[in-house]
Write a protein that holds these residues in place. Structure first.
Motif, PDB file in Angstrom:
ATOM      1  N   ASP A  46       1.126  -1.687  -8.623  1.00  0.00           N
ATOM      2  CA  ASP A  46       0.088  -0.449  -8.749  1.00  0.00           C
ATOM      3  C   ASP A  46       0.771   0.935  -9.312  1.00  0.00           C
ATOM      4  O   ASP A  46       1.681   1.328  -8.795  1.00  0.00           O
ATOM      5  CB  ASP A  46      -0.424  -0.175  -7.520  1.00  0.00           C
ATOM      6  CG  ASP A  46      -1.999   0.397  -7.457  1.00  0.00           C
ATOM      7  OD1 ASP A  46      -2.396   0.493  -8.434  1.00  0.00           O
ATOM      8  OD2 ASP A  46      -2.181   0.880  -6.172  1.00  0.00           O
ATOM      9  N   GLY A 103       1.444   4.605 -10.313  1.00  0.00           N
ATOM     10  CA  GLY A 103       1.619   5.913  -9.755  1.00  0.00           C
ATOM     11  C   GLY A 103       2.304   6.767 -10.410  1.00  0.00           C
ATOM     12  O   GLY A 103       3.228   6.592 -11.027  1.00  0.00           O
ATOM     13  N   GLN A 109      -5.859  11.908  -4.657  1.00  0.00           N
ATOM     14  CA  GLN A 109      -4.540  11.268  -5.109  1.00  0.00           C
ATOM     15  C   GLN A 109      -4.805  10.051  -5.619  1.00  0.00           C
ATOM     16  O   GLN A 109      -4.118   9.164  -6.066  1.00  0.00           O
ATOM     17  CB  GLN A 109      -3.797  11.007  -3.807  1.00  0.00           C
ATOM     18  CG  GLN A 109      -3.059  12.277  -3.334  1.00  0.00           C
ATOM     19  CD  GLN A 109      -2.155  11.949  -2.214  1.00  0.00           C
ATOM     20  OE1 GLN A 109      -2.745  11.494  -0.992  1.00  0.00           O
ATOM     21  NE2 GLN A 109      -0.911  11.806  -2.332  1.00  0.00           N
ATOM     22  N   GLY A 110      -6.194   9.631  -5.840  1.00  0.00           N
ATOM     23  CA  GLY A 110      -6.853   8.423  -6.432  1.00  0.00           C
ATOM     24  C   GLY A 110      -6.633   7.219  -5.306  1.00  0.00           C
ATOM     25  O   GLY A 110      -6.652   6.030  -5.564  1.00  0.00           O
ATOM     26  N   LYS A 111      -6.449   7.290  -4.179  1.00  0.00           N
ATOM     27  CA  LYS A 111      -6.333   6.487  -3.170  1.00  0.00           C
ATOM     28  C   LYS A 111      -7.122   7.025  -1.910  1.00  0.00           C
ATOM     29  O   LYS A 111      -7.188   8.180  -1.506  1.00  0.00           O
ATOM     30  CB  LYS A 111      -4.960   6.023  -2.756  1.00  0.00           C
ATOM     31  CG  LYS A 111      -4.110   7.234  -2.148  1.00  0.00           C
ATOM     32  CD  LYS A 111      -2.541   6.663  -1.884  1.00  0.00           C
ATOM     33  CE  LYS A 111      -1.998   7.770  -1.060  1.00  0.00           C
ATOM     34  NZ  LYS A 111      -0.474   7.196  -0.719  1.00  0.00           N
ATOM     35  N   THR A 112      -7.689   6.137  -1.071  1.00  0.00           N
ATOM     36  CA  THR A 112      -8.349   6.686   0.032  1.00  0.00           C
ATOM     37  C   THR A 112      -7.748   6.926   1.142  1.00  0.00           C
ATOM     38  O   THR A 112      -6.677   6.192   1.548  1.00  0.00           O
ATOM     39  CB  THR A 112      -9.605   5.508   0.541  1.00  0.00           C
ATOM     40  OG1 THR A 112      -8.782   4.272   0.764  1.00  0.00           O
ATOM     41  CG2 THR A 112     -10.516   5.282  -0.432  1.00  0.00           C
ATOM     42  N   GLU A 114      -3.399   7.529   7.663  1.00  0.00           N
ATOM     43  CA  GLU A 114      -2.419   8.074   7.142  1.00  0.00           C
ATOM     44  C   GLU A 114      -2.107   9.567   7.584  1.00  0.00           C
ATOM     45  O   GLU A 114      -1.261  10.117   7.439  1.00  0.00           O
ATOM     46  CB  GLU A 114      -2.652   8.233   5.485  1.00  0.00           C
ATOM     47  CG  GLU A 114      -2.413   7.099   4.983  1.00  0.00           C
ATOM     48  CD  GLU A 114      -3.794   5.865   5.046  1.00  0.00           C
ATOM     49  OE1 GLU A 114      -4.855   6.263   5.045  1.00  0.00           O
ATOM     50  OE2 GLU A 114      -3.499   4.865   5.106  1.00  0.00           O
ATOM     51  N   LYS A 173      -2.470   7.621  -8.075  1.00  0.00           N
ATOM     52  CA  LYS A 173      -2.287   6.270  -8.405  1.00  0.00           C
ATOM     53  C   LYS A 173      -3.148   5.671  -9.201  1.00  0.00           C
ATOM     54  O   LYS A 173      -4.175   6.229  -9.361  1.00  0.00           O
ATOM     55  CB  LYS A 173      -2.504   5.376  -7.019  1.00  0.00           C
ATOM     56  CG  LYS A 173      -1.361   5.660  -6.050  1.00  0.00           C
ATOM     57  CD  LYS A 173      -1.356   4.212  -5.236  1.00  0.00           C
ATOM     58  CE  LYS A 173      -0.229   4.500  -4.225  1.00  0.00           C
ATOM     59  NZ  LYS A 173       0.677   3.507  -4.751  1.00  0.00           N
TER      60      LYS A 173
END
Length: 140
Positions: free
Chosen positions: A2, A4, A32-35, A75, A140
């Motif tokens: 993946d 980044g 950020q392109g992520k959950t 997170e 990402k």
């Protein structure tokens, strides 16, 4: 694999000196392109506001019990000042992972809904390491 993007900035600071510490938060315009899964330790109306804002886990004593049992599938952690005494029991679990809420980091909040929305939208925390290096993942 993946892909980044991360940024490593070498600063000419001595991170051991308190007046030269670099730490903060920044909002990325497109996230950020992520959950990001957000846990909120709050009671009453603040807990309801956190649920309405989209927090993944909300609670006080019951959420502390889950964390002590090993549930760490989030997170970011936010807390209200009234929930901090209950959260002190989980400090040994959350602290080494960098998740323990702290007023200096801006994770002990009174405006819960706004803080949850910012955390979900792509707020990134950064701090200088011992050698004066700031490493931040941007996307990402």
């Amino acid at each position: 694999y993946d892909e980044g993007v991360s940024v490593d900035v070498h600063l000419n600071v001595d991170a051991k000196r308190t007046e030269e510490r670099v730490r903060g938060q920044v909002m990325l315009p497109h996230g950020q392109g992520k959950t990001v899964r957000v846990a909120v330790f709050a009671r009453g109306a603040d807990a309801d506001a956190a649920r309405a804002a989209g927090a993944d886990l909300v609670g006080a004593e019951e959420l502390v019990a889950e964390v002590l049992a090993g549930r760490l599938d989030f997170e970011r952690v936010l807390a209200t000042p009234d929930a901090l005494p209950a959260l002190a029991k989980a400090a040994r679990v959350l602290g080494p992972k960098g998740l323990m809420p702290n007023p200096k980091r801006g994770t002990v909040v009174t405006e819960v809904a706004a803080a949850v929305q910012q955390a979900k939208a792509g707020q990134v925390e950064f701090r200088a390491q011992n050698q004066g290096v700031v490493m931040v993942g941007l996307g990402k």
